[in-house]
Design an enzyme around this catalytic site. Structure first.
Site, PDB file in Angstrom:
ATOM      1  CE  LYS A  38     -24.028   6.535 -49.891  1.00  0.00           C
ATOM      2  NZ  LYS A  38     -25.374   6.439 -48.831  1.00  0.00           N
TER       3      LYS A  38
ATOM      4  CD1 TRP B 238     -22.061   3.307 -52.518  1.00  0.00           C
ATOM      5  CD2 TRP B 238     -23.629   3.245 -53.792  1.00  0.00           C
ATOM      6  NE1 TRP B 238     -22.111   4.579 -52.844  1.00  0.00           N
ATOM      7  CE2 TRP B 238     -23.174   4.993 -53.540  1.00  0.00           C
ATOM      8  CE3 TRP B 238     -24.658   3.327 -54.782  1.00  0.00           C
ATOM      9  CZ2 TRP B 238     -23.794   5.903 -54.216  1.00  0.00           C
ATOM     10  CZ3 TRP B 238     -25.276   4.728 -55.283  1.00  0.00           C
ATOM     11  CH2 TRP B 238     -25.081   5.858 -54.899  1.00  0.00           C
TER      12      TRP B 238
ATOM     13  CD  GLU C 293     -43.887  10.868 -54.530  1.00  0.00           C
ATOM     14  OE1 GLU C 293     -43.537  11.579 -53.620  1.00  0.00           O
ATOM     15  OE2 GLU C 293     -44.102   9.570 -54.609  1.00  0.00           O
TER      16      GLU C 293
ATOM     17  CB  THR D  18     -45.663  10.707 -49.885  1.00  0.00           C
ATOM     18  OG1 THR D  18     -45.568  11.849 -48.950  1.00  0.00           O
ATOM     19  CG2 THR D  18     -45.695  11.105 -51.078  1.00  0.00           C
TER      20      THR D  18
END
Length: 535
Positions: A439, A444, A330, A186
Site C-alpha cells: 500500500k 495498492w 479450505e 492449513t
C-alpha cells in the site's frame, strides 16, 4: 412432492468400485524413493483396499478414528485414501515438509490413532516422539524385508505384513455421505495450522467437477501424473478424479527433479500433470539444458502460487497448454481455472497470454465474489480490487476443534484472504494476499505482478516483492531476486527492466540479490521470513 430416484449416497469407495469394475486393467504406476517402478491396476487396488479395511479394524480402529499419513505419491498411499475413508475412518494426510513442531502439533490436535509412514520418514517421527503419546500404532508403508529399525519408536508395524494376514472379503459399511473421510491442515504461515475436514459428499462432488472439460478435462484415455503431493489437499483431487474417469495414474514418489519427471513423462506416456511453479521451473530448465522435448505431455495445471507468464510461454513452445488454477485447503482445493470462454478463441496471442495468467473462472459447484471494505460487491471491470469470498458444497464451513468460523459473518461466505480483480467475462485475477499487498500513497501495488515481471528477466531465477516502511508513502516495494545459475544480475538493470511494464510509481525502489529465498512447506514464497531476512 419428492422425486422418485434411488437414494444412493455419494461415498469415496464408490469411485474405486466403479474404476475396478469398468476399468479393471487400467494401470496405476508408481515410483519409490529408490527409483523402482511398481505396477498395479484398479482391480488389484480394490482388492487390496479390502485387505486394508480388515487390517484397520483388527488394529481396533472404529468409525471416526483418524489415520495419519506421512507419505509421498505412491500406490500404498493411494490405498489409504480409499481404504481408510471407505471403512468409515478419516484419512489425515500430513505434510512432512512442515517444521517438526508443527507436525507434532497437528498429530496431537487431530488425535491420530494410527500413523502410516514411508520408511524414509521414520526419522522424522523419531524427532517428534514426545508428541506421539496418543498414537496407538505406527505402520511403515513397506514390506518386511525393508522394515527400518528404531530404538526410539519400538513396535513398528509392517504394512505388507498386516495386509497379508487379511482376506479380500469385506463388506463396506453403509455410511452417511456427510460423514468425514479426509482431513488436511492449513500450512499455518500465521499461527497454528487449522484442520479442514472433508466429507464423502464434498470429495465426490469435487472429483466429479474437476474432471469436467473446462477444468482438468480428464477422460479414460488420460495418463495423469499428480506432481502435487498427495499430502497436500488431496493432490488437488486427482487421486479421486482420475479413477472416477478411468484414466491411468502415474505416481512419481519423492523424486521431483527435472530428469526424474521427464523420464516418467516419456516412458509412461503422461498426457496431463499438475503441480506448483517451482517444480516446473526445474523441469523446464532441465529440458532446455539437455535439448529434450516433453511429448506426449499436452496439458499442465499450475497452481499453489501465481504462474509467471514466461512459464506459460515456455510450456507453449514445447507444445503443452498451461491451465492456471486457484484454490486452497479450505476449498478442497479447486475453485477456479483459466480456460477461455466462447468468443475468446480469436484473441491475439498477447491477449490469450494475459488471460492465461489470470486464475480463471469458477466452475459449477463453487461461487465466488469480490467485496470492498463495506462488504459491497466490486464492479467486474478487471481493475477494482476486492476481497475474494467463496461458497459451495466443498468449501470449508468450520475448522476441526475450533469454535471460530471461517465464513463471512453476514452472508455465509468463506473469506479467502486473497485480494482480486474480476474482469467483465468473470475471470478472477489474484492481485495479492491481503497481508502481502503493498500500500503506497493510498494505492495498492501487487507483489505478484512485480514478481512475474522480474522472473521474465533472463538472469533471474526467482523473485519476491515485499513492502518496506516509508515515511512519505507509507510503504514502498522492495524486490529480492535469486539469480539463474552462472548469472550476476545488476540491480539497476533489473529496475530498468520494469520500465514500460508498470506505472513508474510501482517500480521497486530497491533490488537485492540473494542466493536463495525461503518457501513454505507447499512451495510458496514465505513472505514473513523474507521480511525478517531483510530486516
Amino acid at each position: 412432492m419428492l422425486g422418485m430416484m434411488m437414494d444412493v449416497p455419494l461415498l469415496v469407495p464408490s469411485i474405486l468400485r466403479h474404476a475396478a469394475r469398468w476399468h479393471a486393467d487400467t494401470e496405476i504406476v508408481s515410483r519409490d524413493a529408490e527409483g523402482a517402478i511398481h505396477r498395479t491396476s484398479y482391480a488389484a487396488l480394490w482388492a487390496r483396499c479390502h485387505r486394508l479395511a480388515n487390517a484397520l479394524e483388527r488394529l481396533g480402529l472404529r468409525p471416526g478414528d483418524r489415520v495419519g499419513t506421512l507419505a509421498w505419491n505412491g500406490h500404498r498411499h493411494l490405498e489409504l485414501y480409499y481404504g481408510v475413508g471407505g471403512a468409515g475412518m478419516v484419512c489425515h494426510t500430513i505434510n512432512p515438509r512442515l517444521f517438526p513442531e508443527q507436525i507434532g502439533f497437528i498429530v496431537e490436535d487431530a488425535a491420530d490413532s494410527v500413523l502410516c509412514v514411508d520408511p524414509g520418514l521414520v526419522p522424522l517421527l523419531e524427532g517428534i516422539a514426545k508428541h506421539l503419546g496418543g498414537v496407538r500404532a505406527i505402520v511403515v508403508l513397506t514390506e518386511a524385508a525393508r522394515m527400518p529399525r528404531s530404538d526410539i519408536l519400538p513396535g513398528l508395524l509392517c504394512y505388507e505384513t498386516l495386509l497379508e494376514a487379511e482376506g479380500e472379503d469385506y463388506e463396506w459399511p453403509a455410511l452417511d455421505e456427510n460423514g468425514a473421510c479426509g482431513l488436511c491442515y492449513t500450512s499455518g504461515t500465521t499461527g497454528n495450522p487449522k484442520g479442514v475436514l472433508y466429507s464423502h459428499r464434498s470429495t465426490v462432488l469435487h472429483a466429479m467437477s474437476v474432471g469436467l472439460p473446462d477444468v482438468f478435462g480428464l477422460s479414460a484415455t488420460s495418463v495423469v501424473m499428480p506432481v502435487v503431493p498427495m499430502f497436500h489437499v488431496n493432490a488437488w483431487g486427482l487421486p479421486y478424479a482420475v479413477p472416477l474417469t478411468g484414466g491411468k495414474l502415474v505416481l512419481p514418489g519423492p523424486k521431483l527433479d527435472g530428469a526424474s519427471l521427464h523420464a516418467l513423462i516419456v516412458e509412461e506416456g503422461v498426457t496431463f500433470t499438475a503441480g506448483v511453479p517451482t517444480v516446473w521451473m526445474g523441469l523446464l530448465d532441465w529440458v532446455r539444458a539437455n535439448g529434450k522435448d516433453i511429448a506426449p505431455l499436452g496439458r499442465v495445471v499450475i497452481g499453489g502460487s501465481a504462474c509467471p507468464p514466461v512459464m506459460i510461454e515456455r510450456f507453449a513452445a514445447l507444445g503443452a497448454e498451461v491451465r492456471h488454477a486457484w484454490g486452497m485447503t479450505e476449498t478442497s482445493p479447486l475453485g477456479a481455472v483459466s480456460v477461455p470462454k466462447a468468443g475468446q478463441g480469436a484473441l491475439t496471442p498477447e491477449a490469450r497470454l494475459a488471460l492465461s495468467t489470470k486464475q480463471g473462472r469458477p466452475f459449477f459447484g463453487i461461487d465466488l465474489r469480490a467485496v470492498d471494505s463495506e462488504g459491497r460487491d466490486v464492479p467486474w471491470d478487471g481493475a477494482t480490487y476486492g476481497a475474494l469470498l467463496a461458497r459451495g458444497p466443498w468449501v470449508c464451513a468450520g475448522y476441526l476443534g475450533l469454535a471460530e468460523s471461517p465464513a463471512h459473518a453476514r452472508a455465509g461466505w468463506f473469506e479467502t484472504g486473497d485480494v482480486v480483480t474480476i474482469d467483465p467475462d468473470g475471470f478472477v485475477q489474484i492481485v495479492d494476499r491481503t497481508k502481502d499487498v503493498i500500500k503506497s500513497g493510498g494505492e495498492w501495488i501487487s507483489s505478484i505482478d512485480l514478481e512475474n515481471i522480474a522472473v521474465a528477466h533472463p538472469e533471474v531465477q526467482e523473485a519476491a516483492a515485499v513492502a518496506r516502511p516509508d515515511a512519505r508513502w507509507g510503504e514502498r516495494p522492495l524486490l529480492v531476486v535469486v539469480p539463474r545459475p552462472g548469472a550476476s544480475p545488476d540491480p539497476a538493470a533489473i529496475r530498468a527492466f520494469f520500465e514500460g511494464k508498470v506505472a513508474k510509481w510501482c517500480i521497486p525502489d530497491e533490488v537485492r540479490v540473494v542466493e536463495s529465498l525461503p518457501h513454505t512447506a507447499t512451495g510458496k514464497l514465505l513472505k514473513s521470513r523474507i521480511r525478517e531476512m531483510l530486516g
